[in-house]
Write an enzyme that holds these catalytic residues in place. Structure first.
Site, PDB file in Angstrom:
ATOM      1  N   CYS A  58      16.370   0.130  -3.668  1.00  0.00           N
ATOM      2  CA  CYS A  58      15.319  -0.892  -3.748  1.00  0.00           C
ATOM      3  C   CYS A  58      15.776  -2.064  -2.889  1.00  0.00           C
ATOM      4  CB  CYS A  58      15.076  -1.335  -5.190  1.00  0.00           C
ATOM      5  SG  CYS A  58      13.795  -2.604  -5.334  1.00  0.00           S
ATOM      6  N   CYS A  62       7.513  -4.002  -1.202  1.00  0.00           N
ATOM      7  CA  CYS A  62       8.512  -2.949  -1.362  1.00  0.00           C
ATOM      8  C   CYS A  62       9.408  -3.002  -0.140  1.00  0.00           C
ATOM      9  CB  CYS A  62       7.847  -1.582  -1.494  1.00  0.00           C
ATOM     10  SG  CYS A  62       9.023  -0.209  -1.574  1.00  0.00           S
TER      11      CYS A  62
END
Length: 303
Positions: A77, A225
């Site tokens: 991430c 993201c």
């Protein structure tokens, strides 16, 4: 016995939001069911991912464990890496920290701009079996995949890239012309992606300027993201749609990506925010905000 009340930080990178726990001194393991309850935006704290900062088995600054809001664990991430990188940089008064993840070792760098962090995300994975895809494709810049009628598909021939997690990128003229909330789950779980995938709609609207909307695996529609931004930038450069430096415009804001030619590494630079501090009762899952400085969930100084 682990303490029932645990402090946490609520952070975000361009609106991609996280609950961050410091588990370096007191380990923390929560079941997928508990994580999903805490991640619920109606009844829990609400977040895209839950981040657990742990001692690094490799002996670097920290290990970062990542769970999606549905309780599933993922390996990478990018925005969370920038947030944790900021906390560790501030705590250790260093310009550079190393963060171990299940996707490999990542490095975070301080910036001259307040609250801005650069993360070296390493090399993109471009071969079909590294992404991975369920079948062999000689060229992953445009794989054979479509959704909708065969003679008039809604979306088709995405680029495929892995930045520690799989991504499918569809090039479109208007990212708002498609109902990503509807087609995202179908594409996330398409058989060509055996581990699922993050799905992005991308449009190059000016030189090296790309507008992107993301359906994140295990999360859904998200404000930002980081790994998707990196994957889109790499896919654009591979296909000649942009250069090796581009700005990715996500719903939560812009982020700068450089796919460095010298070593093939992808660098991501953007803002981080500490939203608030809180405590959770792990027996009842009741939570509350606390005054800044009372309950730092991970390393770092107050916002």
């Amino acid at each position: 016995m682990a303490q029932a009340r645990r402090p946490f930080l609520k952070m975000n990178g361009l609106g991609n939001d996280f609950v961050v726990w410091d588990a370096r001194e007191e380990p923390l393991r929560l079941s997928p069911e508990v994580i999903a309850k805490l991640g619920d935006r109606e009844t829990g704290i609400g977040f895209d991912q839950m981040i657990t900062v742990e001692r690094s088995p490799a002996g670097v600054d920290a290990f970062m464990r990542i769970h999606n809001c549905d309780g599933s664990q993922v390996d990478a991430c990018g925005n969370a890496t920038r947030c944790v990188g900021r906390l560790l940089i501030e705590e250790k008064a260093k310009d550079f920290v190393s963060i171990e993840t299940n996707a490999g070792l990542l490095h975070a760098f301080a910036s001259d701009e307040p609250r801005t962090v650069t993360v070296d995300m390493g090399k993109p994975r471009l071969n079909w079996d590294e992404i991975p895809l369920a079948e062999e494709f000689a060229d992953t810049r445009a794989i054979e995949l479509q959704i909708g009628p065969i003679d008039d598909p809604i979306l088709h021939t995405p680029a495929a890239v892995s930045m520690g997690n799989p991504h499918g990128i569809f090039w479109v003229d208007d990212i708002e012309a498609y109902d990503l909330a509807k087609v995202g789950p179908l594409l996330e779980h398409h058989p060509v992606f055996p581990e699922g995938a993050n799905i992005s709609l991308a449009h190059v609207f000016a030189p090296n300027e790309i507008r992107v909307k993301v359906w994140e695996r295990g999360v859904g529609l998200t404000e930002a993201c980081g790994t998707a931004a990196c994957a889109v930038a790499v896919a654009a450069a591979r296909d000649g749609k942009a250069g090796r430096k581009s700005t990715i415009h996500l719903p939560g804001g812009p982020i700068q990506i450089e796919w460095r030619e010298s070593d093939d590494h992808v660098l991501m630079t953007g803002l981080t925010e500490v939203e608030f501090e809180g405590e959770v009762d792990l027996e009842t899952l009741a939570w509350e905000k606390v005054a800044p400085g009372d309950a730092r969930a991970a390393a770092g100084a107050a916002e």
